[in-house]
Design an enzyme around this catalytic site. Structure first.
Site, PDB file in Angstrom:
ATOM      1  N   SER A 113       0.824  -1.252   0.230  1.00 23.53           N
ATOM      2  CA  SER A 113      -0.114   0.260  -0.143  1.00 23.53           C
ATOM      3  C   SER A 113       1.200   1.577   0.173  1.00 23.53           C
ATOM      4  CB  SER A 113      -0.454   0.151   1.471  1.00 23.53           C
ATOM      5  OG  SER A 113      -0.245   0.384   2.138  1.00 23.53           O
TER       6      SER A 113
ATOM      7  N   ASP B 137      -1.420  -1.998  -4.209  1.00 23.11           N
ATOM      8  CA  ASP B 137      -2.736  -1.509  -3.425  1.00 23.11           C
ATOM      9  C   ASP B 137      -3.240  -0.777  -3.162  1.00 23.11           C
ATOM     10  OD1 ASP B 137      -4.788  -3.489  -1.801  1.00 23.11           O
ATOM     11  OD2 ASP B 137      -4.029  -2.589  -0.306  1.00 23.11           O
ATOM     12  N   HIS B 138      -4.790  -0.164  -3.961  1.00 18.70           N
ATOM     13  CA  HIS B 138      -5.513   0.927  -3.441  1.00 18.70           C
ATOM     14  C   HIS B 138      -4.062   2.101  -4.096  1.00 18.70           C
ATOM     15  CE1 HIS B 138      -9.080  -0.358  -1.297  1.00 18.70           C
ATOM     16  NE2 HIS B 138      -8.034  -1.255  -0.559  1.00 18.70           N
TER      17      HIS B 138
ATOM     18  N   ASP C  26      -7.319   2.959  -7.737  1.00 13.84           N
ATOM     19  CA  ASP C  26      -8.850   2.862  -6.506  1.00 13.84           C
ATOM     20  C   ASP C  26      -9.683   4.182  -6.879  1.00 13.84           C
ATOM     21  OD1 ASP C  26     -10.449   2.795  -5.151  1.00 13.84           O
ATOM     22  OD2 ASP C  26      -9.572   2.834  -4.014  1.00 13.84           O
TER      23      ASP C  26
ATOM     24  N   HIS D 265     -12.893  -3.059   5.126  1.00 12.71           N
ATOM     25  CA  HIS D 265     -11.472  -2.969   5.569  1.00 12.71           C
ATOM     26  C   HIS D 265     -11.183  -2.609   7.023  1.00 12.71           C
ATOM     27  CE1 HIS D 265     -10.408  -1.329   1.401  1.00 12.71           C
ATOM     28  NE2 HIS D 265      -9.761  -2.288   1.895  1.00 12.71           N
ATOM     29  N   GLY D 266     -10.187  -3.927   8.167  1.00  7.66           N
ATOM     30  CA  GLY D 266     -10.231  -3.718   9.282  1.00  7.66           C
ATOM     31  C   GLY D 266     -10.487  -3.984   9.698  1.00  7.66           C
TER      32      GLY D 266
ATOM     33  N   GLY E 192     -10.976  -6.715   1.339  1.00  5.05           N
ATOM     34  CA  GLY E 192     -11.865  -6.163   2.903  1.00  5.05           C
ATOM     35  C   GLY E 192     -12.410  -7.927   3.919  1.00  5.05           C
TER      36      GLY E 192
ATOM     37  N   SER F  14     -10.296 -10.510   4.628  1.00  3.19           N
ATOM     38  CA  SER F  14     -10.174 -10.930   6.570  1.00  3.19           C
ATOM     39  C   SER F  14     -10.852 -11.461   7.485  1.00  3.19           C
ATOM     40  CB  SER F  14      -9.081 -10.173   7.345  1.00  3.19           C
ATOM     41  OG  SER F  14      -7.946  -9.680   6.967  1.00  3.19           O
TER      42      SER F  14
ATOM     43  N   SER G  30      -5.780  -7.404   7.758  1.00  2.00           N
ATOM     44  CA  SER G  30      -5.643  -7.111   9.094  1.00  2.00           C
ATOM     45  C   SER G  30      -5.502  -8.433   9.796  1.00  2.00           C
ATOM     46  CB  SER G  30      -7.373  -6.883   9.207  1.00  2.00           C
ATOM     47  OG  SER G  30      -7.368  -5.714   8.839  1.00  2.00           O
TER      48      SER G  30
END
Ligand code: G3H
Ligand code: 13P
Ligand code: ZN
Length: 311
Positions: free
Chosen positions: A50, A82-83, A104, A180-181, A214, A216, A259
């Site tokens: 990222s 990434d992103h 993105d 995400h997260g 996202g 995880s 994550s």
């Protein structure tokens, strides 16, 4: 073996009904844990970096660490941005040896997203690099930017053909309820994904690789390990693994995981430090942390993504 793009990986994954794991990397131990796991089960890999990872570890260090992993494993590895949020960032990664970039533009209007994505695709394709675009907006945290649930939106299937045709992207990230997260659902809320949207996208884009961000699962074992050793994240909830297994059988060819790596690493370090409060040699606590990442990734490759033996 040199770095590869994701083109061949995705075609095989699409045809074979499995997905490639795209794992975020930020330092040597994370790269070692992931690539040692992949080597043991002979899985192809996407290692993704990222903007935040690049800021933390430096572009050259990360590229060289991934090159070291190539030498050590001889696996097909794709190095992916990434992103990416601008043409300049994508260009810098393309010029600097990445074989794949994500642009993105999901927070822009449809037309602006197309314009930005096409600009990146034109530059990347001339240099043999592949591009992931995104339509729809995930909730959660990316690079310290918190996208609230109200600002998040599912992908509109009616837009995907026009987006792919006009931009020329090689894969498309869609929003079907992942985020995400570590706090993907509210306590008591039943985790749900919009498989109906995925199905419609799949029908509209035959033989085209879809990406899930996202993804995880927020493995309870590691959350518990954090909470048992001085941490405080009681409401962390992720995407159930059986949903990801189902997605991997469809047009979803790339599943993004960050994550879970963070939780495994932090849980392991917290446990080690609680049990050995007088230790201060980083090699002592980073050794079990790296081993925890390796075990986690091995389980994902075999039991969630189904890409073991596909290298
Ligand atoms: O989707 C975001 C990834 O988890 C990367 O996170 O921007 O904090 O490195 P980061
Ligand atoms: P998680 O936060 O669910 O691991 O998602 C990672 C991701 O999408 C990276 O782009
Ligand atoms: Zn993401």
């Amino acid at each position: 073996m040199a770095l590869v793009t994701s083109k061949e990986m995705f075609q095989k994954a699409y045809d074979g009904g499995y997905a490639i794991g795209a794992f975020n990397v930020n330092n040597m131990e994370i790269i070692q844990g992931i690539t040692e796991a992949a080597k043991e089960v002979s899985a192809p890999l996407i290692l993704q970096v990222s903007a935040g990872a690049r800021k933390y570890a430096n572009h050259t260090y990360l590229v060289k660490l991934v090159e070291a992993a190539l030498i050590e494993t001889d696996l097909p590895i794709c190095l992916h941005l990434d992103h990416g949020d601008s043409f300049e960032l994508c260009k810098s990664c393309i010029d600097g040896g990445f074989t794949s970039v994500m642009i993105d533009g999901s927070h822009h209007s449809f037309e602006d997203n197309i314009e930005l994505t096409k600009k990146v695709v034109d530059y990347a394709h001339e240099r043999g690099v592949v591009v992931e675009g995104e339509l729809g907006r995930l909730a959660g945290i990316e690079d310290d930017v918190n996208v609230s649930e109200e600002d998040a939106s599912y992908t509109r299937p009616s837009e995907v053909e026009e987006f792919v045709t006009r931009t020329g992207v090689d894969s498309l990230a869609i929003a079907i309820g992942t985020s995400h997260g570590a706090y993907k659902f509210k306590p008591g809320q039943k985790p749900q994904l919009r498989f109906d949207i995925l199905k419609e996208v799949e029908e509209r884009l035959p033989n085209f690789p879809i990406v899930l961000h996202g993804a995880s699962s927020v493995i309870p074992e590691f959350v518990d390990m954090i909470n048992a050793n001085g941490g405080n994240m009681p409401d962390a909830i992720g995407i159930p693994e059986e949903m990801l297994r189902e997605a991997a059988k469809s047009a979803v060819c790339k599943i993004n995981i960050d994550s879970d790596l963070r939780l495994a690493m932090t849980g392991s370090i917290r446990k080690y430090m609680a049990e050995n409060p007088a230790h201060f040699d980083p090699r002592q606590y980073l050794t079990p942390a790296r081993a925890a990442i390796k075990e986690l990734v091995k389980n994902k490759l075999i039991n969630v993504l189904g890409c073991d033996g596909k290298a």
